[in-house]
Design an enzyme around this catalytic site. Structure first.
Site, mmCIF file in Angstrom:
data_model
loop_
_atom_site.group_PDB
_atom_site.id
_atom_site.type_symbol
_atom_site.label_atom_id
_atom_site.label_comp_id
_atom_site.label_asym_id
_atom_site.label_seq_id
_atom_site.Cartn_x
_atom_site.Cartn_y
_atom_site.Cartn_z
ATOM 1 N N LYS A 10 1.071 -0.914 -0.085
ATOM 2 C CA LYS A 10 0.050 0.052 -0.049
ATOM 3 C C LYS A 10 0.891 1.282 0.478
ATOM 4 C CE LYS A 10 0.721 1.154 4.271
ATOM 5 N NZ LYS A 10 1.332 2.319 4.997
ATOM 6 N N PRO A 95 8.877 -3.763 0.062
ATOM 7 C CA PRO A 95 10.654 -3.893 0.673
ATOM 8 C C PRO A 95 10.321 -4.112 1.879
ATOM 9 C CG PRO A 95 9.085 -2.087 -0.435
ATOM 10 C CD PRO A 95 8.693 -3.332 -0.764
ATOM 11 N N VAL A 96 10.811 -4.156 2.864
ATOM 12 C CA VAL A 96 11.091 -4.811 4.983
ATOM 13 C C VAL A 96 10.771 -3.325 5.274
ATOM 14 C CG1 VAL A 96 11.723 -6.054 6.411
ATOM 15 C CG2 VAL A 96 11.591 -7.467 4.085
ATOM 16 N N ALA A 97 10.538 -3.033 5.888
ATOM 17 C CA ALA A 97 9.921 -1.753 6.447
ATOM 18 C C ALA A 97 10.657 -1.188 5.700
ATOM 19 C CB ALA A 97 11.592 -1.761 7.869
ATOM 20 N N GLY A 98 9.553 -0.575 4.995
ATOM 21 C CA GLY A 98 9.452 0.034 4.010
ATOM 22 C C GLY A 98 8.687 1.401 3.735
ATOM 23 N N MET A 100 5.859 0.216 3.185
ATOM 24 C CA MET A 100 3.811 0.027 2.136
ATOM 25 C C MET A 100 3.488 -1.457 2.618
ATOM 26 S SD MET A 100 6.454 0.379 -1.284
ATOM 27 C CE MET A 100 4.881 0.154 -2.053
ATOM 28 N N SER A 104 2.042 -6.037 7.486
ATOM 29 C CA SER A 104 0.619 -6.501 7.352
ATOM 30 C C SER A 104 0.060 -7.137 6.103
ATOM 31 C CB SER A 104 0.090 -5.057 7.172
ATOM 32 O OG SER A 104 0.732 -4.517 8.210
ATOM 33 N N ALA A 105 0.687 -6.872 5.494
ATOM 34 C CA ALA A 105 0.363 -8.347 4.073
ATOM 35 C C ALA A 105 0.404 -9.642 4.093
ATOM 36 C CB ALA A 105 1.267 -7.523 2.489
ATOM 37 N N ASP A 137 -2.134 -2.312 10.000
ATOM 38 C CA ASP A 137 -2.824 -1.718 9.106
ATOM 39 C C ASP A 137 -2.783 -3.364 7.796
ATOM 40 O OD1 ASP A 137 -1.762 1.011 8.466
ATOM 41 O OD2 ASP A 137 0.388 0.570 7.853
HETATM 42 O O1 C5P Z 1 -0.382 -1.015 15.126
HETATM 43 P P1 C5P Z 1 0.795 -1.708 14.906
HETATM 44 O O2 C5P Z 1 1.547 -2.597 15.749
HETATM 45 O O3 C5P Z 1 0.892 -1.921 13.513
HETATM 46 O O4 C5P Z 1 1.204 0.203 14.978
HETATM 47 C C1 C5P Z 1 3.389 -0.460 14.871
HETATM 48 C C2 C5P Z 1 3.429 1.294 16.467
HETATM 49 O O5 C5P Z 1 3.450 2.379 15.117
HETATM 50 C C3 C5P Z 1 2.729 1.228 17.498
HETATM 51 O O6 C5P Z 1 2.815 0.183 18.129
HETATM 52 C C4 C5P Z 1 3.010 2.642 17.714
HETATM 53 O O7 C5P Z 1 4.217 3.635 17.812
HETATM 54 C C5 C5P Z 1 2.568 3.544 15.494
HETATM 55 N N1 C5P Z 1 1.096 3.429 15.354
HETATM 56 C C6 C5P Z 1 0.294 4.395 16.487
HETATM 57 N N2 C5P Z 1 -0.796 4.960 15.296
HETATM 58 C C7 C5P Z 1 -1.181 4.399 15.395
HETATM 59 C C8 C5P Z 1 -0.684 3.193 14.437
HETATM 60 C C9 C5P Z 1 0.635 2.448 14.435
HETATM 61 O O8 C5P Z 1 1.062 5.359 16.924
HETATM 62 N N3 C5P Z 1 -2.728 4.883 14.818
#
Ligand code: C5P
Length: 297
Positions: A10, A95-98, A100, A104-105, A137
Site C-alpha cells: 500500500k 520492501p521490508v520496514a519500508g 508499504m 501486514s500483507a 494496517d
Molecule cells: O498497529 P501496529 O502494531 O502496526 O503499530 C505499530 C506502531 O506504530 C505502534 O506500536 C505505534 O507506535 C505506532 N502507531 C501509532 N498510531 C497508529 C498506528 C501505529 O502510534 N494509529
C-alpha cells in the site's frame, strides 16, 4: 496440499495524524491505496509452526513467532481450538520496514491461507477482527483497493477508484521503525495544538475521478517531516523524482520508501529510469493502484 495467497503493498495518499492517545497510538485519517507490488504466502500442513522467507530482503525478515504471518496462524488456530501446525512460506517482494505494509500483507495473507487450508470457514467479519488485533494496517491488506481507515487506521470504509494511478517507488538503503517515526512525530509536534484528523475531500474526489493531477495536489503525509528528520537523505530522493517529472513526491506511510505519482505508465517508466541513475536510492519499482486485496491464487 497447500494454499497460496497473494497480497498487495500500500501507499498512503493521505495520512492525517492526531495527537498521541493515552494508549500510545494516534488517531488517524488514513487513505490507503493498494498497489501492484505483492508478497505471496503459501501455507502447507506441517508438524508445528514454521516460517520461511525468500526474496531480496529475506534476511531482514524474522522467522520466529513475532512474524505477523506466524501470529495470524496462531490467532486463527486458537480461536478454532486447534494447534497451528503449518509451514508458512513468504515469497517477499514488498520492501521490508519500508512503509508499504509488507509485514501486514504477510499477516493478512497467512490468515486467509490458513483459513482455506484448515477449512475454518471464518466469516469476513471474523477475519477482519483478527487482522485488527494483529496490527493497524493488516485489515487493509486483506481488503485492498482503496479505503479510508480511522481509529488506529483499522476501521475501514472502502472507497471508489475511478481509474488507474501509476506510481514509482524508490527503495531506501535501510529501514525505518514505525514506532520510532511516530515518536519523532510526537517530538516535533510537542506543544503544538494538533487538530482531529479528518479525511480530505479533494483526496477522495481525485481517487473517485481517477485523476492523478488532482490527487498529486491533494495528497499529504503528516509523518513525512518525522521520517525526513530521521532519514534526511530521503530529501534528495524526493527532489530527484520531482525533477524527473513526477506529479508529486512523498514518503510512503512511515517511510523510508518514497512514492512518486506519474501521469501515466510511460511517464512512470521514465521517472523510474532517472531515479535508478540518480544514486539516491537502493532500487526502484513501478506499480499501479488500485490493486485487489489478499486473494487465493
Ligand atoms: O498497529 P501496529 O502494531 O502496526 O503499530 C505499530 C506502531 O506504530 C505502534 O506500536 C505505534 O507506535 C505506532 N502507531 C501509532 N498510531 C497508529 C498506528 C501505529 O502510534 N494509529
Amino acid at each position: 496440499m497447500s494454499v497460496t495467497v497473494r497480497v498487495p503493498a500500500k501507499v498512503n495518499v493521505q495520512l492525517a495524524v492526531g495527537a498521541a492517545r493515552p494508549d500510545g497510538y494516534h488517531d488517524l485519517a488514513n487513505v490507503f491505496l493498494a498497489v501492484s507490488l505483492y508478497d505471496e504466502v503459501t501455507a502447507t500442513p506441517a508438524d508445528g509452526l514454521r516460517v520461511t522467507c525468500a526474496g531480496p530482503d529475506a534476511d531482514q525478515v524474522p522467522l520466529d513467532r513475532t512474524n505477523l504471518a506466524a501470529r495470524a496462524a496462531v490467532a486463527l488456530a486458537e480461536r478454532h481450538g486447534h494447534t497451528p501446525d503449518v509451514h508458512l512460506h513468504i515469497a517477499k517482494d514488498i520492501p521490508v520496514a519500508g512503509g508499504m505494509a509488507g509485514g501486514s500483507a504477510d499477516g493478512a495473507g497467512a490468515l486467509l491461507a490458513c483459513d482455506a487450508l484448515w477449512g475454518t470457514g471464518a466469516s469476513r467479519a471474523e477475519l477482519l477482527d483478527i487482522c485488527a488485533e494483529l496490527g493497524s494496517d493488516v485489515p487493509f491488506s486483506l481488503v485492498g483497493g482503496a479505503a479510508l481507515g480511522i481509529g488506529r487506521g483499522e476501521r475501514l470504509t472502502e472507497l471508489e477508484v475511478g481509474g488507474d494511478f501509476h506510481w514509482v517507488f524508490a527503495l531506501a538503503g535501510r529501514g525505518l521503525s514505525t514506532p520510532a517515526v511516530f515518536r519523532e512525530f510526537d517530538r516535533l509536534t510537542e506543544g503544538v495544538d494538533i487538530p482531529e484528523p479528518a479525511p480530505s475531500q479533494p483526496v477522495l474526489a481525485a481517487l473517485a475521478k481517477g485523476d492523478p493531477a488532482a490527487l498529486a495536489v491533494a495528497c499529504a503525509n503528516d509523518l513525512q517531516p518525522a521520517a525526513l528528520a530521521l532519514f534526511p537523505e530521503l530529501s534528495d530522493t524526493l527532489a530527484a523524482g520531482r525533477a524527473a517529472g513526477a506529479l508529486t513526491a512523498l514518503v510512503s506511510g512511515s517511510g523510508p520508501t518514497t512514492a512518486f505519482l506519474a501521469l501515466d505508465a510511460e511517464s512512470a517508466s521514465d521517472i523510474a529510469g532517472v531515479l535508478r541513475a540518480s544514486g539516491t536510492c537502493r532500487d526502484v519499482r513501478t506499480a499501479v493502484g488500485a490493486a485487489a486485496g489478499a486473494t487465493v491464487v
